[in-house]
Design a protein around this motif. Sequence first.
Motif, mmCIF file in Angstrom:
data_model
loop_
_atom_site.group_PDB
_atom_site.id
_atom_site.type_symbol
_atom_site.label_atom_id
_atom_site.label_comp_id
_atom_site.label_asym_id
_atom_site.label_seq_id
_atom_site.Cartn_x
_atom_site.Cartn_y
_atom_site.Cartn_z
ATOM 1 N N SER A 194 5.065 -1.386 2.800
ATOM 2 C CA SER A 194 6.500 -1.308 3.005
ATOM 3 C C SER A 194 7.149 -0.014 3.338
ATOM 4 C CB SER A 194 7.389 -1.923 1.728
ATOM 5 O OG SER A 194 7.143 -1.046 0.674
ATOM 6 N N ASP A 195 7.104 1.148 2.593
ATOM 7 C CA ASP A 195 7.773 2.392 2.590
ATOM 8 C C ASP A 195 9.220 2.126 1.879
ATOM 9 O OD1 ASP A 195 7.622 4.934 2.800
ATOM 10 O OD2 ASP A 195 8.672 5.166 4.775
ATOM 11 N N HIS A 196 9.265 1.344 1.045
ATOM 12 C CA HIS A 196 10.496 1.063 0.440
ATOM 13 C C HIS A 196 10.564 2.288 -0.409
ATOM 14 C CE1 HIS A 196 13.672 -1.283 -1.645
ATOM 15 N NE2 HIS A 196 13.276 -0.679 -2.814
ATOM 16 N N ALA A 218 -0.891 7.065 7.415
ATOM 17 C CA ALA A 218 0.381 6.353 6.888
ATOM 18 C C ALA A 218 1.249 6.070 8.099
ATOM 19 C CB ALA A 218 1.062 7.233 5.915
ATOM 20 N N HIS A 219 1.860 4.967 8.216
ATOM 21 C CA HIS A 219 2.749 4.621 9.243
ATOM 22 C C HIS A 219 2.003 4.451 10.541
ATOM 23 C CE1 HIS A 219 5.498 5.756 6.167
ATOM 24 N NE2 HIS A 219 5.091 7.110 6.309
ATOM 25 N N SER A 220 0.777 4.438 10.423
ATOM 26 C CA SER A 220 -0.198 4.059 11.740
ATOM 27 C C SER A 220 0.220 5.167 12.819
ATOM 28 C CB SER A 220 -0.127 2.663 12.247
ATOM 29 O OG SER A 220 -0.373 1.881 10.991
ATOM 30 N N LEU A 269 -4.602 10.877 -2.882
ATOM 31 C CA LEU A 269 -3.858 11.987 -2.533
ATOM 32 C C LEU A 269 -2.982 11.958 -1.344
ATOM 33 C CD1 LEU A 269 -6.837 14.446 -3.057
ATOM 34 C CD2 LEU A 269 -4.822 14.125 -4.763
ATOM 35 N N LYS A 270 -2.149 12.436 -1.287
ATOM 36 C CA LYS A 270 -1.087 12.476 -0.021
ATOM 37 C C LYS A 270 -0.915 13.948 0.589
ATOM 38 C CE LYS A 270 2.168 10.568 2.495
ATOM 39 N NZ LYS A 270 3.723 9.963 2.398
ATOM 40 N N ILE A 271 -0.766 13.840 1.800
ATOM 41 C CA ILE A 271 -0.701 15.014 2.732
ATOM 42 C C ILE A 271 0.748 14.548 3.616
ATOM 43 C CG2 ILE A 271 -1.279 16.446 4.596
ATOM 44 C CD1 ILE A 271 -4.008 16.094 3.346
ATOM 45 N N ALA A 300 0.823 -1.363 -0.064
ATOM 46 C CA ALA A 300 -0.038 0.014 -0.059
ATOM 47 C C ALA A 300 0.942 1.447 -0.077
ATOM 48 C CB ALA A 300 -0.898 0.127 1.196
ATOM 49 N N HIS A 301 2.216 1.210 0.254
ATOM 50 C CA HIS A 301 2.987 2.448 0.331
ATOM 51 C C HIS A 301 4.439 2.251 0.197
ATOM 52 C CE1 HIS A 301 3.901 6.002 3.311
ATOM 53 N NE2 HIS A 301 4.548 5.861 2.453
ATOM 54 N N ARG A 302 4.583 2.703 -1.166
ATOM 55 C CA ARG A 302 5.842 2.569 -1.872
ATOM 56 C C ARG A 302 6.412 3.734 -2.511
ATOM 57 N NH1 ARG A 302 8.417 -2.182 -6.187
ATOM 58 N NH2 ARG A 302 10.510 -1.069 -6.218
ATOM 59 N N HIS A 303 7.699 4.044 -2.636
ATOM 60 C CA HIS A 303 8.129 5.031 -3.381
ATOM 61 C C HIS A 303 9.189 4.543 -4.419
ATOM 62 C CE1 HIS A 303 6.654 7.623 -0.105
ATOM 63 N NE2 HIS A 303 7.284 6.928 0.554
ATOM 64 N N VAL A 304 8.967 5.391 -5.222
ATOM 65 C CA VAL A 304 10.348 5.102 -6.485
ATOM 66 C C VAL A 304 11.664 5.762 -5.860
ATOM 67 C CG1 VAL A 304 8.749 5.202 -8.482
ATOM 68 C CG2 VAL A 304 9.971 7.231 -7.772
HETATM 69 ZN ZN LIG Z 1 6.466 6.861 2.674
#
Ligand SMILES: [Zn+2]
Length: 240
Positions: free
Chosen positions: A195-197, A139-141, A74-76, A6-10
């Motif tokens: 993950s937040d990879h 995000a990240h709880s 969307l992200k904040i 649910a949560h990854r970055h390039v």
């Molecule tokens: Zn992140």
Amino acid sequence: MKIFDAHRHVGKGPAGRYDLARVSGTNYIFNQVSSYRANAKSVPDGDSVSLVFDHRRNLDFVLGEAKKGRLAALKIHSREQRLRESDYPVIAEKLALAPRSLPVIVDAFYYGTELDHQPSLRGIILLATRHPERDFVVAHSGGYEVLKYFCHLRELRNIHYDLSFSLQYLSDSSRAADLAKLIRFTDKRRIMYGSDHPWASPKLQLNVLEGIFRTLDLSAADRERILYKNARDLFKSRPR
Ligand SMILES: [Zn+2]
């Protein structure tokens, strides 16, 4: 069992290569419009893309991408956007311009020296209550504040949690029990593996989560919801 990240970055970060083989879907989050412009095209077909709600400098662009159906959420991000608690009423107002079906991921990992730009529980409550029809993902709880978030957000049914980064970051801290409590007592349709990879290892995230599954003796259906179904349903892949 299938997995949706649910949560990854390039990009490349300290965790190196993506070390989880079995991933059926991914939500790529762009915390900067410039990175989105440069890299969104490299996101594989079928995966979803989420973009920072940069209401100050790029509102029209972000709304345009949203209305074209290119975004899954969307992200904040309070630190990236240098938000203060007093900014949230304006964000709530501007969010009304975005398609109602679009979820909003709000960063909630407390970290670093910039105390004026930390996540805001008050801000998240304001957004979620002004937009009760919209889904919000913490995000990240809540990071090290996970128990506080659990206690104050429980009654809000449009609040979801992603476990990105926090699983491994908190696993050897006193907050590990709080994270397990959140998973134990929250509606299992509103918790997601992430993950937040490249800032975290997807495999280590999974290992810690599977340990919690065993401790809590969660059913196979609940495990599948958390690992796959919830994020797949929330971040429906959109054609670009
Ligand atoms: Zn992140």
